[in-house]
Motif scaffolding. Structure first.
Motif, PDB file in Angstrom:
ATOM      1  N   GLY A 100     -23.691 -28.933   0.883  1.00 23.09           N
ATOM      2  CA  GLY A 100     -24.616 -27.811   1.074  1.00 23.09           C
ATOM      3  C   GLY A 100     -25.854 -28.212   1.847  1.00 23.09           C
ATOM      4  O   GLY A 100     -26.363 -27.443   2.673  1.00 23.09           O
ATOM      5  N   ILE A 101     -26.341 -29.401   1.581  1.00 26.28           N
ATOM      6  CA  ILE A 101     -27.522 -29.907   2.296  1.00 26.28           C
ATOM      7  C   ILE A 101     -27.213 -30.013   3.793  1.00 26.28           C
ATOM      8  O   ILE A 101     -27.942 -29.483   4.631  1.00 26.28           O
ATOM      9  CB  ILE A 101     -27.945 -31.292   1.742  1.00 26.28           C
ATOM     10  CG1 ILE A 101     -28.467 -31.157   0.309  1.00 26.28           C
ATOM     11  CG2 ILE A 101     -28.983 -31.944   2.653  1.00 26.28           C
ATOM     12  CD1 ILE A 101     -28.626 -32.498  -0.422  1.00 26.28           C
ATOM     13  N   VAL A 102     -26.132 -30.698   4.130  1.00 27.16           N
ATOM     14  CA  VAL A 102     -25.786 -30.915   5.538  1.00 27.16           C
ATOM     15  C   VAL A 102     -25.453 -29.595   6.236  1.00 27.16           C
ATOM     16  O   VAL A 102     -25.869 -29.356   7.372  1.00 27.16           O
ATOM     17  CB  VAL A 102     -24.644 -31.943   5.671  1.00 27.16           C
ATOM     18  CG1 VAL A 102     -24.239 -32.127   7.127  1.00 27.16           C
ATOM     19  CG2 VAL A 102     -25.053 -33.290   5.062  1.00 27.16           C
ATOM     20  N   THR A 103     -24.737 -28.722   5.553  1.00 23.93           N
ATOM     21  CA  THR A 103     -24.386 -27.416   6.121  1.00 23.93           C
ATOM     22  C   THR A 103     -25.629 -26.639   6.531  1.00 23.93           C
ATOM     23  O   THR A 103     -25.649 -25.988   7.586  1.00 23.93           O
ATOM     24  CB  THR A 103     -23.536 -26.602   5.121  1.00 23.93           C
ATOM     25  OG1 THR A 103     -22.317 -27.313   4.897  1.00 23.93           O
ATOM     26  CG2 THR A 103     -23.239 -25.212   5.643  1.00 23.93           C
ATOM     27  N   LEU A 120     -18.065 -39.364   8.568  1.00 23.86           N
ATOM     28  CA  LEU A 120     -17.236 -39.087   7.389  1.00 23.86           C
ATOM     29  C   LEU A 120     -17.882 -38.053   6.474  1.00 23.86           C
ATOM     30  O   LEU A 120     -17.187 -37.333   5.768  1.00 23.86           O
ATOM     31  CB  LEU A 120     -16.967 -40.379   6.604  1.00 23.86           C
ATOM     32  CG  LEU A 120     -16.227 -41.490   7.336  1.00 23.86           C
ATOM     33  CD1 LEU A 120     -16.054 -42.704   6.438  1.00 23.86           C
ATOM     34  CD2 LEU A 120     -14.881 -41.012   7.855  1.00 23.86           C
ATOM     35  N   VAL A 121     -19.210 -37.962   6.510  1.00 25.90           N
ATOM     36  CA  VAL A 121     -19.921 -36.975   5.690  1.00 25.90           C
ATOM     37  C   VAL A 121     -19.550 -35.552   6.109  1.00 25.90           C
ATOM     38  O   VAL A 121     -19.645 -34.614   5.318  1.00 25.90           O
ATOM     39  CB  VAL A 121     -21.448 -37.212   5.780  1.00 25.90           C
ATOM     40  CG1 VAL A 121     -22.247 -36.061   5.215  1.00 25.90           C
ATOM     41  CG2 VAL A 121     -21.806 -38.522   5.070  1.00 25.90           C
ATOM     42  N   LEU A 122     -19.095 -35.396   7.351  1.00 27.01           N
ATOM     43  CA  LEU A 122     -18.771 -34.064   7.856  1.00 27.01           C
ATOM     44  C   LEU A 122     -17.376 -33.588   7.442  1.00 27.01           C
ATOM     45  O   LEU A 122     -17.067 -32.406   7.581  1.00 27.01           O
ATOM     46  CB  LEU A 122     -18.905 -34.040   9.376  1.00 27.01           C
ATOM     47  CG  LEU A 122     -20.263 -34.500   9.925  1.00 27.01           C
ATOM     48  CD1 LEU A 122     -20.262 -34.483  11.440  1.00 27.01           C
ATOM     49  CD2 LEU A 122     -21.402 -33.664   9.351  1.00 27.01           C
ATOM     50  N   VAL A 128     -18.084 -26.198   9.670  1.00 32.36           N
ATOM     51  CA  VAL A 128     -19.321 -26.141  10.461  1.00 32.36           C
ATOM     52  C   VAL A 128     -19.280 -27.028  11.702  1.00 32.36           C
ATOM     53  O   VAL A 128     -20.129 -26.886  12.573  1.00 32.36           O
ATOM     54  CB  VAL A 128     -20.590 -26.455   9.628  1.00 32.36           C
ATOM     55  CG1 VAL A 128     -20.766 -25.465   8.506  1.00 32.36           C
ATOM     56  CG2 VAL A 128     -20.606 -27.872   9.135  1.00 32.36           C
ATOM     57  N   VAL A 129     -18.319 -27.931  11.771  1.00 37.08           N
ATOM     58  CA  VAL A 129     -18.221 -28.787  12.961  1.00 37.08           C
ATOM     59  C   VAL A 129     -16.995 -28.479  13.812  1.00 37.08           C
ATOM     60  O   VAL A 129     -16.859 -29.012  14.910  1.00 37.08           O
ATOM     61  CB  VAL A 129     -18.259 -30.295  12.606  1.00 37.08           C
ATOM     62  CG1 VAL A 129     -19.611 -30.670  12.061  1.00 37.08           C
ATOM     63  CG2 VAL A 129     -17.166 -30.685  11.656  1.00 37.08           C
ATOM     64  N   SER A 146      -9.877 -34.493  12.432  1.00 41.14           N
ATOM     65  CA  SER A 146      -9.378 -33.696  11.298  1.00 41.14           C
ATOM     66  C   SER A 146     -10.315 -32.546  10.950  1.00 41.14           C
ATOM     67  O   SER A 146      -9.894 -31.571  10.335  1.00 41.14           O
ATOM     68  CB  SER A 146      -9.156 -34.585  10.065  1.00 41.14           C
ATOM     69  OG  SER A 146     -10.391 -34.895   9.434  1.00 41.14           O
ATOM     70  N   THR A 147     -11.590 -32.644  11.373  1.00 41.09           N
ATOM     71  CA  THR A 147     -12.534 -31.549  11.119  1.00 41.09           C
ATOM     72  C   THR A 147     -12.399 -30.436  12.154  1.00 41.09           C
ATOM     73  O   THR A 147     -13.016 -29.390  12.016  1.00 41.09           O
ATOM     74  CB  THR A 147     -14.000 -32.049  11.150  1.00 41.09           C
ATOM     75  OG1 THR A 147     -14.323 -32.459  12.484  1.00 41.09           O
ATOM     76  CG2 THR A 147     -14.241 -33.153  10.148  1.00 41.09           C
TER      77      THR A 147
END
Length: 185
Positions: A100-103, A120-122, A128-129, A146-147
């Motif tokens: 939620g923070i990164v988003t 990797l955090v994404l 969102v990416v 993969s994202t």
């Protein structure tokens, strides 16, 4: 005018240069910088180096203080976020508060600086990416793809507010762009 506020998200086994260089660079610029982790504590850093191995080597590094726990972060109070690499991203991405923070930074179109294994955090927030372009350490290419993001085989890459770097030698270029975007934000 209030100082710009920067959030650095990491944990134990963060690459030392990838947390210290951005932290000190932000302070040099007059920004306020908080280091957030799963728990408020002294974090153990690691030193990744490129020696004569087919991959990087790892040694213990300095300690760095996380002055904030993820659960206490109010993302809307920050002007930009930095996600260092090392091995920390492997485990912090599983923290219930971090996605939620990164988003927030992507949705608010605030500067996002991602280094090396920080990509990797994404992976838990692929939506969102998806469709974005970024670089990361070459071993992270499958996770980036993969994202739904496009992996750019470059040392540093800027896709609007997403500033990414391959590894710690790329810090000067990506921090220059991050500072420029923060000052323009």
């Amino acid at each position: 005018m209030a100082a710009k506020k920067i959030l650095i998200v990491t944990g134990d086994a963060v690459e030392a240069l990838e947390v210290y260089y951005p932290y000190f660079r932000c302070m040099e610029e007059g920004f306020e910088a908080d280091i957030a982790a799963p728990h408020k504590k002294k974090l153990h850093t690691v030193i990744h180096d490129f020696e004569d191995w087919e991959t990087y080597t790892e040694k213990p590094g300095y300690l760095v203080e996380a002055n904030l726990a993820f659960e206490d972060v109010k993302a809307e109070q920050y002007d930009g976020i930095i996600i260092p690499g090392g091995r920390a991203p492997e485990h912090i991405r599983m923290n219930e508060y971090l996605p939620g923070i990164v988003t927030h930074f992507f949705e608010a179109d605030k500067p996002v600086c991602v280094m090396c294994h920080g990509s990797l955090v994404l992976t838990p927030i692929a939506d969102v990416v998806k469709g974005r372009k970024m670089t990361a350490y070459q071993a992270c290419r499958p996770e980036v793809e993969s994202t739904g993001a496009e992996y750019m085989n470059e040392m540093d890459y800027v896709d609007r507010n997403l500033i990414s770097g391959h590894a710690w030698p790329d810090l000067p270029a990506i921090m220059k762009e991050f500072v420029k975007q923060i000052n323009s934000y």
